[in-house]
Structure formats: structure tokens, C-alpha cells
Scaffold this motif. Structure first.
Motif, PDB file in Angstrom:
ATOM      1  N   VAL A 349       0.719  -1.219   0.085  1.00 10.42           N
ATOM      2  CA  VAL A 349      -0.122  -0.127  -0.018  1.00 10.42           C
ATOM      3  C   VAL A 349       0.967   1.283  -0.086  1.00 10.42           C
ATOM      4  N   PRO A 350       0.396   2.493  -0.536  1.00 13.96           N
ATOM      5  CA  PRO A 350       1.327   3.748  -0.338  1.00 13.96           C
ATOM      6  C   PRO A 350       1.553   3.785   1.033  1.00 13.96           C
ATOM      7  N   LEU A 351       2.963   4.435   1.356  1.00 11.89           N
ATOM      8  CA  LEU A 351       3.534   4.296   2.687  1.00 11.89           C
ATOM      9  C   LEU A 351       2.798   4.851   3.687  1.00 11.89           C
ATOM     10  N   LEU A 414      -7.297   1.302  -0.551  1.00 10.48           N
ATOM     11  CA  LEU A 414      -6.180   2.128   0.133  1.00 10.48           C
ATOM     12  C   LEU A 414      -5.233   2.533  -1.022  1.00 10.48           C
ATOM     13  N   GLY A 415      -5.518   2.224  -2.360  1.00 10.24           N
ATOM     14  CA  GLY A 415      -4.598   2.547  -3.450  1.00 10.24           C
ATOM     15  C   GLY A 415      -3.463   1.799  -3.692  1.00 10.24           C
ATOM     16  N   GLY A 416      -3.456   0.520  -3.167  1.00 17.38           N
ATOM     17  CA  GLY A 416      -2.425  -0.631  -3.107  1.00 17.38           C
ATOM     18  C   GLY A 416      -2.732  -1.571  -3.992  1.00 17.38           C
ATOM     19  N   THR A 417      -1.700  -2.470  -4.015  1.00 10.85           N
ATOM     20  CA  THR A 417      -1.915  -3.928  -4.943  1.00 10.85           C
ATOM     21  C   THR A 417      -1.889  -4.979  -3.660  1.00 10.85           C
ATOM     22  N   ILE A 418      -2.429  -5.918  -4.380  1.00 14.60           N
ATOM     23  CA  ILE A 418      -2.567  -7.235  -3.668  1.00 14.60           C
ATOM     24  C   ILE A 418      -1.479  -8.106  -4.030  1.00 14.60           C
ATOM     25  N   LYS A 428      -4.155 -15.579  -7.237  1.00 10.91           N
ATOM     26  CA  LYS A 428      -4.722 -14.302  -7.281  1.00 10.91           C
ATOM     27  C   LYS A 428      -5.193 -14.112  -8.909  1.00 10.91           C
ATOM     28  N   ASN A 429      -5.276 -15.045  -9.636  1.00 16.19           N
ATOM     29  CA  ASN A 429      -5.188 -14.373 -10.975  1.00 16.19           C
ATOM     30  C   ASN A 429      -6.810 -14.107 -11.245  1.00 16.19           C
ATOM     31  N   GLN A 430      -7.855 -14.436 -10.159  1.00 19.29           N
ATOM     32  CA  GLN A 430      -8.988 -14.026 -10.409  1.00 19.29           C
ATOM     33  C   GLN A 430      -9.217 -12.612  -9.960  1.00 19.29           C
ATOM     34  N   TRP A 431      -8.076 -12.064  -9.579  1.00 20.87           N
ATOM     35  CA  TRP A 431      -8.458 -10.580  -8.867  1.00 20.87           C
ATOM     36  C   TRP A 431      -7.877  -9.570  -9.910  1.00 20.87           C
ATOM     37  N   ASN A 432      -7.663 -10.033 -11.204  1.00 18.05           N
ATOM     38  CA  ASN A 432      -7.074  -8.978 -12.415  1.00 18.05           C
ATOM     39  C   ASN A 432      -7.941  -8.036 -12.603  1.00 18.05           C
ATOM     40  N   ASN A 433      -9.274  -8.360 -12.619  1.00 20.26           N
ATOM     41  CA  ASN A 433     -10.559  -7.467 -13.032  1.00 20.26           C
ATOM     42  C   ASN A 433     -10.527  -6.326 -11.824  1.00 20.26           C
ATOM     43  N   GLU A 434     -10.439  -7.049 -10.776  1.00 20.17           N
ATOM     44  CA  GLU A 434     -10.513  -6.007  -9.518  1.00 20.17           C
ATOM     45  C   GLU A 434      -9.260  -5.061  -9.351  1.00 20.17           C
ATOM     46  N   GLU A 435      -8.087  -5.562  -9.605  1.00 20.18           N
ATOM     47  CA  GLU A 435      -7.067  -4.514  -9.400  1.00 20.18           C
ATOM     48  C   GLU A 435      -6.783  -3.697 -10.481  1.00 20.18           C
ATOM     49  N   LEU A 436      -6.971  -4.350 -11.791  1.00 20.90           N
ATOM     50  CA  LEU A 436      -6.500  -3.703 -12.842  1.00 20.90           C
ATOM     51  C   LEU A 436      -7.695  -2.911 -13.800  1.00 20.90           C
TER      52      LEU A 436
ATOM     53  N   HIS B 189       0.787   1.798  -9.870  1.00 22.25           N
ATOM     54  CA  HIS B 189       0.160   2.016  -8.677  1.00 22.25           C
ATOM     55  C   HIS B 189       0.986   3.149  -7.890  1.00 22.25           C
ATOM     56  N   ARG B 190       0.773   3.696  -6.741  1.00 18.58           N
ATOM     57  CA  ARG B 190       1.338   4.540  -5.979  1.00 18.58           C
ATOM     58  C   ARG B 190       2.150   3.766  -4.965  1.00 18.58           C
ATOM     59  N   THR B 191       2.270   2.550  -5.212  1.00 21.40           N
ATOM     60  CA  THR B 191       3.172   1.953  -4.257  1.00 21.40           C
ATOM     61  C   THR B 191       4.712   1.494  -4.789  1.00 21.40           C
ATOM     62  N   LEU B 192       5.547   1.514  -3.900  1.00 23.78           N
ATOM     63  CA  LEU B 192       6.942   1.319  -4.092  1.00 23.78           C
ATOM     64  C   LEU B 192       7.399  -0.325  -4.580  1.00 23.78           C
ATOM     65  N   LYS B 193       6.245  -0.910  -4.219  1.00 27.74           N
ATOM     66  CA  LYS B 193       6.498  -2.341  -4.853  1.00 27.74           C
ATOM     67  C   LYS B 193       5.479  -2.711  -5.495  1.00 27.74           C
ATOM     68  N   GLN B 194       5.647  -3.324  -6.423  1.00 29.19           N
ATOM     69  CA  GLN B 194       4.401  -3.681  -7.342  1.00 29.19           C
ATOM     70  C   GLN B 194       4.734  -5.115  -8.308  1.00 29.19           C
ATOM     71  N   ALA B 195       3.908  -6.057  -8.038  1.00 24.85           N
ATOM     72  CA  ALA B 195       4.005  -7.575  -8.859  1.00 24.85           C
ATOM     73  C   ALA B 195       2.850  -7.996  -9.259  1.00 24.85           C
TER      74      ALA B 195
END
Lengths: 464, 464
Positions: A349-351, A414-418, A428-436, B189-195
Motif C-alpha cells: 500500500v502507499p507508505l 487504500l490505493g495499493g496492490t494485492i 490471485k489471478n481471479q483478481w485481475n479485473n478487481e485490481e487492474l 500504482h502509488r506503491t513502491l513495490k508492485q508485482a
């Protein structure tokens, strides 16, 4: 398997052996069962696996791919099979293509500050080779001692030093990859600046074996910093206070090489496992490291920590004591894993949102009655909650799945990534639509189809 | 223009105005002539330009692209038009789409260590905004005072601090882009790590407006380093000695924030222009900077320089004196440009090959009787020879073209790239096959066709 297959398995294997003459090809049940699932995922490997192949060279890789095209077989690229997201488990009536034997360190250049390696080189071995000439290889995933650079590149692996030196994507300057059609491409350069072609190198970094097979990697090496490194530990009443202190440390321009947070549940697990009493300090632990410590920087760091609520700060420049503190972070995993079956998660997530994310995870743990131990690369907002359930229960409990779903949604909110550094894999590949979102999801599929029109390479992973 | 066009220009402009209602649309000859060619390229803009459009928002961009699709018009994306490779000059009966008015700094976050900006924000303005909160924006191209982040991203601009902090690609965490079909994508993303997804962000970094229009950029900010910066200058008998010293400085782990080399021809030009006498020191000048200087590091640095042949080393921590030394590097360009018409080139080679590359350039200068002044970002092997010919001669002389061709081939032979930080534009796009090989060249075209099937976006640049 198709209802009425055109070829017998024996015919396919005969073809494969002729095409990949230097490869070690296993087709016996015992070996296949051994390689069906990686040790660190959820054991999701498919028992229909046809062959486990350790290739010796590029020609073998081209032979495996030719076989796959000929018989329409899935190919699962793999190096050391340490994926935490079941990214290289067996799939359908497929072939695991392992490049772990391609483990030559081709070149380590102090002058150019680069190394060139084959994909099977273990991260730690590359780092050791670099240190012999006064350099180091920065990306340091938790799996550093066992995972290979090929897999690190495929997952864009991070680590503890990412806060200062970046993740794998920051280290990779160039790649050789074999496409599904068998052509080997050379991407990027041995130069530190590059502005010529499209950045296809980074398209393959983190692509999890779905776009091509990595055969050679050119990485930046960093000079070992001049000066005396120091390592320290401090306690905070809670994760929120720790988060604020981390923000101030980062903003102070002292460029820490490590900022690791352990929550109180993790400290308790550590105490139980090691007979220590860290948890009596309550709250949250921060392990920090400066790898270029001079006294002025150290004083600055201490002042910030004191001002922002650090308790029991210990800092040491003695190598043995530093090693002991660093070991704490490593020992955390077996200590937590000892409590049962588990899934270790990975969100970034953002710092400024890290404390909030960690608080949410604690709340979910209580609300859904799930055991969760959370550690984080606090310096880059990367959070690793490990969800644990009783050993007796083989299946992932529903409440664990519910907890994961809620955490993922919160990270995205929160603007992050899973996925901060463990990639997507099967889990996690079912989350593509959700995240991207659907447009980016579609574009990913278009690029996949462009590079691998028969969808042979690690299908069902990353984007499917 | 087509022989028998289906629409008049007036009809097209009327359509465009309706589609991009907030944009400033110029179609008069005077304005078009003004924007036909950028000031820093080779004046290669096409006089058939239909419109120069400064958009106000994403809707305007979508309107311009809709117009382009409707009438099959080339669209030339542009921010401040400071390309050195004629990357955003007028092209055919096309539309220049300038995002220079989209110049809002949307967010500068000390806590997250990121900024979010529109493409028209000038590099220096972003840096200034970051410095207000104790951060800075690292990539510092020579055009920092005038070029915008949109263009910096489009060309993967580097600069002097790349040696420590990386180029634009290292700073970009996320982008919004409008595709040729009008859809706006959010990447990264606004995150420093992304994968998580494929790294589509970096596919657009350095893509020179050929894959989409950048509408928003999320970048990493760096904390201003704690400590006293120092700047210094030293002379070396020749570029080879300088190169060895640079290798040793880099390898020593003191992490210089600048290592700039000027050759003797450049020093002579400076002397002529400024009435100084740098050239009497003979050989080559190194300008260096530490932005985290403590005394131990400084002593280490001095010892290495002395050991490896530095003469007349001066080091200062006094701000005014530092500014004076830094200004040397900036003044170099007008000093060199004063000698005639010119083309400033940009190649990057592996670090260890820089001295060899610079020696080759001097040799070519003598052999072909071409005036060449060479400066280099010595810390990252990035060489900028400026080839100069008499003002009276408008056309690029044949011998200059021959010299360029030989230099490019030598850079490639040494394992380098013919574009380190200035991109490809119109001036180098015939070198794709030479630098990348036919398979990568083809893949670039496939990706271009996937994202921009009508080839509307900056056609003939970068890859064509």
C-alpha cells in the motif's frame, strides 16, 4: 486429456526426447509426484503432469516448446519452484520446463557494474560472486538462499533492501528470452542508460513465465557502500506509532537499507519458538539498518526515533550483534509456520497507509477469529500477513478465505496492490479485473495472445 | 494529402473544434509555422501541418483522437517540444497534440514519497514542489528548466544524477494514458513495490508518443540526503585515465551523485566563450559531486582520485563555489553551440568502454575533419558528442553524417546503445534493425499495431 487423443504419451515423450537431447526428462510417477506442487504454495499441482524436464541449454528449451506446439501441451516454466502463489505447479497434461540446471554465472564485472547469469543461478550465489569483487546484488527476497534469479525476475521479487535499492525490476538491464514460437530474443543492454527501443525487458520482468522462457539475465550490481553498517531494533506502542516513525526516518534523508516491522502476534510466536521475551516490550518491533552509517547520520536517526515514540532502542555496529538482529527477521517465518497450516500473503500500500492496513488486518483477525501474524517491509509499505489454521485441517478454512478477500479489498481501497513482491500465480489471478480494471485486463490478454498465440506458456496463471 | 480528399480542411477543423471544446486550436499559417519544428532537433517538421492543438483535459485528447480516427490524420504528441531527435515535429497533414497546458501538480506527498502530476508540468517545477516538503525529483535532464515530465517520460530522459538515482524509468510508478481508440487506462500504482500485472507502465515509458497519450504520471520522490554536499573538479591527462578513475570512484561505494567528463575540445570552447583558461590544464575535466558527504567519504574519494591520476583537484562545500562548478557543465552547451550549426548526439556504452568510445570519437573527428566536442555522463557511460559545422551551411554535411554513422556502429560494437537518454525520434529510427535485430524490431511493430492499429500516433518516429 482430450477424449480421443491423436497421440499416445509414449509417442509424445519420444518426440520430446529427440527434440531436447541434452535435457534430463523424467516421466516416472515418483518423480512427477515430487514435482507436482511447489513446497511454498497451496499444493495445487495437477496430477496429470506428463513430464518434468530439466533443460541444459537454449536448444533444449526450443525443443520442449516445439513439442508443446506440436501436441498442444501446457509448458510450466520453473527454476527452484519456491513460488508462494503456486506459480509453477503442474498444470494439465503438461511439461514442467525447469531451467535450474542452467546455473552459470557468465560474467561478473566490477568495471561495468553488471553481472550476466543464467536463470538457474541462486540469488545468494550471484550476490556472493559479486561481493568477491566489492559489489553486491541488491534484491534480497526472503527466499534468497534458495530461489534463483530466473524466478526472481519472473515474479519481480523484492526483499528487505528494496527500501533503498529497489526490487528486481530496478536491477534488470537486459534479458534473453525464448518465445513460444522458439525464437530467442535479446532485450535491453549492458548499459545503465537505455532509451532506444520499447522497454520489452520490463514486459518480461514479472510476467511469471507466461510470455516466454528467460534464458539469460543482465543485472546491475551495486558497490558495497563505504563506511560502517549499523543495525538496530526499537519497540513502539503500536503499529500506527511505528508507521509515523518510519515515515520520519525515510523523509530524513538517511537512506536506511532496511525498515522491517513485526507485530505483537509475531513477537509472541517468536518468543514461543525461541524462548525469548520480545513480546514483553509490547506493541510492535522495528528492525532497521543503515549500510553507510557515519556518526552524524546515526545521531540523526536516534533523535527521530526517540522523538516519534521508539522505546528500548538498541543500535550496534558489532557484526555478530548485527547478525543476531537480522536473524530475528528470518526466524520469524519458522516461528509463525510452527503454529499450523498457513498462507503467507503479500500486499503493498502507499507508505502512509501501512499502519492503517496493519490495523485492518488485526481487526479482521479478531472479527473472523483467524490467527494472523503480520510482518512488513515497513519502509516500502509492503505487508505480509500470515494466516494460520490447525494442522489437522487440510483445506483452507472458509473464514481464512473470507479474511483474505477482505484484506485484498482493503489494500485496493487504500490505493495499493494485492501483490507487492510475490506475484500472482494461480492464487490471485481471479483478481485481475478487481485490481487492474477490464480495459487493462483485456490489454494483458492481447499481449499474451500476441506473444503466445497458442497459450502454451503457464496458462491459467497471472492473467487467466 | 490524398489526391482527392473526402473532406475539406474546414470540415475537419469544424469537427475537431466540436470534439475538443476546451482546447486551444490554432490553424493559421503563422502559428503552424511556429510549431512546425522543435528548436533542438534538425528542423525536420512538415509544412503540411493541419492544426496545432493545446488540450485542456482528457476529453479534449479523446476528441483529437476521435478526429484523427475519423479522418485518418497523424497525431503528434508534444509537451514542450524540446526533443533533440525531432521526436515531436509536424508530420504530414497532421495534428500536433500538445499537453503543455495540462500542467497541474496534482499531489506531492512527503508521507508516500510520491508525486502525481499532469504531463505539462516542467521538470524543475516538480522538483521545486518536492523540495518544499524535503524531497526532490531525481531525474535531471539538461533540459530540466524547460522540458516537461510528459516528454521526460516519453523519452525516458536521464541526466547527471542518473549515476546515483536512475533515469526517468526508475522514477515512474504509474501512468494514465489515453489509447488511440480513446480509452484511458490506469497503469501501475502509488506503491513502491508492485508485482501484480504485466509492467505496462514501462512499456509506455520511452515509447515517444507512439503507443498512447500520457495524461497523468505518478513518480517516486527521493528524500533530500542528510549531510553536507560537496562538489569538485579534477583534471586528467586524457580520457582513458579519467575513465579508470571514474571506475574506481564508482566501485569504492561512495555513491557519487554526479560524474561528468568534458574533453579538451569542450574545454577550449568554454575558454573561448567565457574567457577562462581551463584548457591549459590539458586533457580532460571531471566534475563530481557527493550529495551525502561526510569527511571519511571525502577523504576516500580524494585518495582514489590522487591515486588514479587526478591533477589540480579542487573540492568545495561552499554553496556558491559549488554552484559555479555545476554551472560549468551547463555553460558547456552554449559555448559549443556558438561554433556553428550542430547536432548533439547521445550514446551509452558499458562503463568500462566509455574511454574507448571517447577515444574513437576523437579519432573520427581527426580522420574525417569534423569538429566534435564531447562531454559525457562518465558515471553511467553516456557520451554526448556534439558535431559542429559552419553556420553558413544549412544542410548537414556529408562528413558529419559519415561520422555519426561510424560512431553509432562503434557504440553498438562495444555493446552499447545509440540512444542513452534522448530517445529515437525521427533521427534514429532507421537504426532499429541495427540495434535491436529483426525479431525485436518486428515485435515492436506488433505491439504498436496492437495498441494503435491505424498507426495514428507519431507515425514514422521511434520504430518506423
Amino acid at each position: 486429456m482430450a477424449y480421443f487423443p491423436a497421440y499416445t504419451d509414449e509417442e509424445i515423450i519420444t518426440f520430446l526426447k529427440a527434440q531436447a537431447p541434452h535435457a534430463a526428462i523424467a516421466t516416472d510417477k515418483t518423480t512427477l509426484a515430487q514435482h507436482q506442487s511447489g513446497q511454498y504454495g497451496l499444493g495445487a499441482g495437477d496430477s496429470a503432469l506428463l513430464a518434468y524436464v530439466e533443460v541444459a541449454d537454449v536448444a533444449d528449451i526450443q525443443g520442449v516448446l516445439k513439442t508443446a506446439r506440436q501436441f498442444h501441451l501446457p509448458v510450466i516454466p520453473q527454476t527452484t519452484a519456491t513460488s508462494t502463489v503456486s506459480g509453477s505447479d503442474a498444470l494439465g497434461h503438461g511439461i514442467i520446463l525447469s531451467t535450474r540446471r542452467m546455473n552459470k554465472i557468465i560474467d561478473v564485472s566490477r568495471e561495468d557494474q553488471v553481472a550476466v547469469v543464467q536463470p538457474g543461478v541462486v540469488n545468494q550465489d550471484l550476490d556472493a560472486a559479486a561481493r568477491k569483487v566489492g559489489m553486491f546484488y541488491a534484491p534480497d527476497p526472503g527466499s534468497k538462499a534458495m530461489s534463483a534469479i530466473g524466478g526472481n525476475v519472473a515474479t519481480n521479487a523484492g526483499g528487505m533492501s528494496t527500501v533503498k535499492y529497489g526490487a528486481t525490476w530496478d536491477a534488470v538491464l537486459g534479458l534473453k528470452v525464448v518465445l513460444a514460437d522458439g525464437r530467442e530474443l535479446t532485450l535491453g543492454h549492458r548499459t545503465l542508460k537505455q532509451a532506444f527501443g520499447y522497454n520489452l525487458t520490463q514486459l518480461f520482468v514479472g510476467s511469471e513465465g507466461t510470455l516466454g522462457i528467460i534464458t539469460e539475465i543482465t543485472v546491475k550490481l551495486m558497490p558495497i557502500p563505504f563506511g560502517q553498517p549499523i543495525t538496530g531494533v526499537a519497540y513502539f506502542p503500536d503499529m500506527k506509532t511505528l508507521g509515523t516513525a518510519v515515515t520520519e526516518v525515510r523523509a530524513a534523508g538517511v537512506y536506511p537499507a532496511m525498515l522491517e516491522a513485526l507485530d505483537s502476534a509475531t513477537l509472541q510466536a517468536l518468543d514461543q519458538y525461541e524462548g525469548t521475551n520480545y513480546a514483553q516490550n509490547n506493541g510492535a518491533m522495528l528492525i532497521l539498518r543503515l549500510d553507510t552509517g557515519d556518526q552524524a547520520i546515526l545521531q540523526k536517526l536516534k533523535a527521530i526515533l526517540a522523538q516519534f515514540g521508539a522505546q528500548n532502542l538498541q543500535v550496534t555496529s558489532v557484526p555478530d550483534e548485527q547478525a543476531k538482529l537480522l536473524k530475528l527477521r528470518q526466524d520469524m517465518l519458522p516461528a509463525v509456520f510452527a503454529n499450523g497450516n498457513h498462507v503467507m500473503e503479500d500486499m503493498a500500500v502507499p507508505l502512509s497507509k501501512m499502519a492503517q492496513m496493519m490495523a485492518y488486518i488485526s481487526e479482521i483477525a479478531k472479527k473472523l477469529d483467524v490467527q494472523i501474524y503480520t510482518a512488513g517491509h515497513a519502509g516500502d509499505g509492503n505487508v505480509h500477513p500470515t494466516l494460520v489454521w490447525p494442522k489437522a485441517q487440510k483445506e483452507v478454512p472458509d473464514k481464512v478465505v473470507r479474511a483474505l478477500r477482505l484484506m485484498f479489498r482493503e489494500a485496493l481501497r487504500l490505493g495499493g496492490t494485492i501483490s507487492g513482491e510475490h506475484a500472482v500465480g494461480l492464487l490471485k489471478n481471479q483478481w485481475n479485473n478487481e485490481e487492474l480494471g477490464p480495459d487493462v485486463d483485456q490489454l494483458q490478454h492481447q499481449i499474451k495472445s500476441l506473444l503466445d498465440p497458442m497459450h502454451l506458456l503457464n496458462p491459467g496463471r497471472k492473467i487467466d
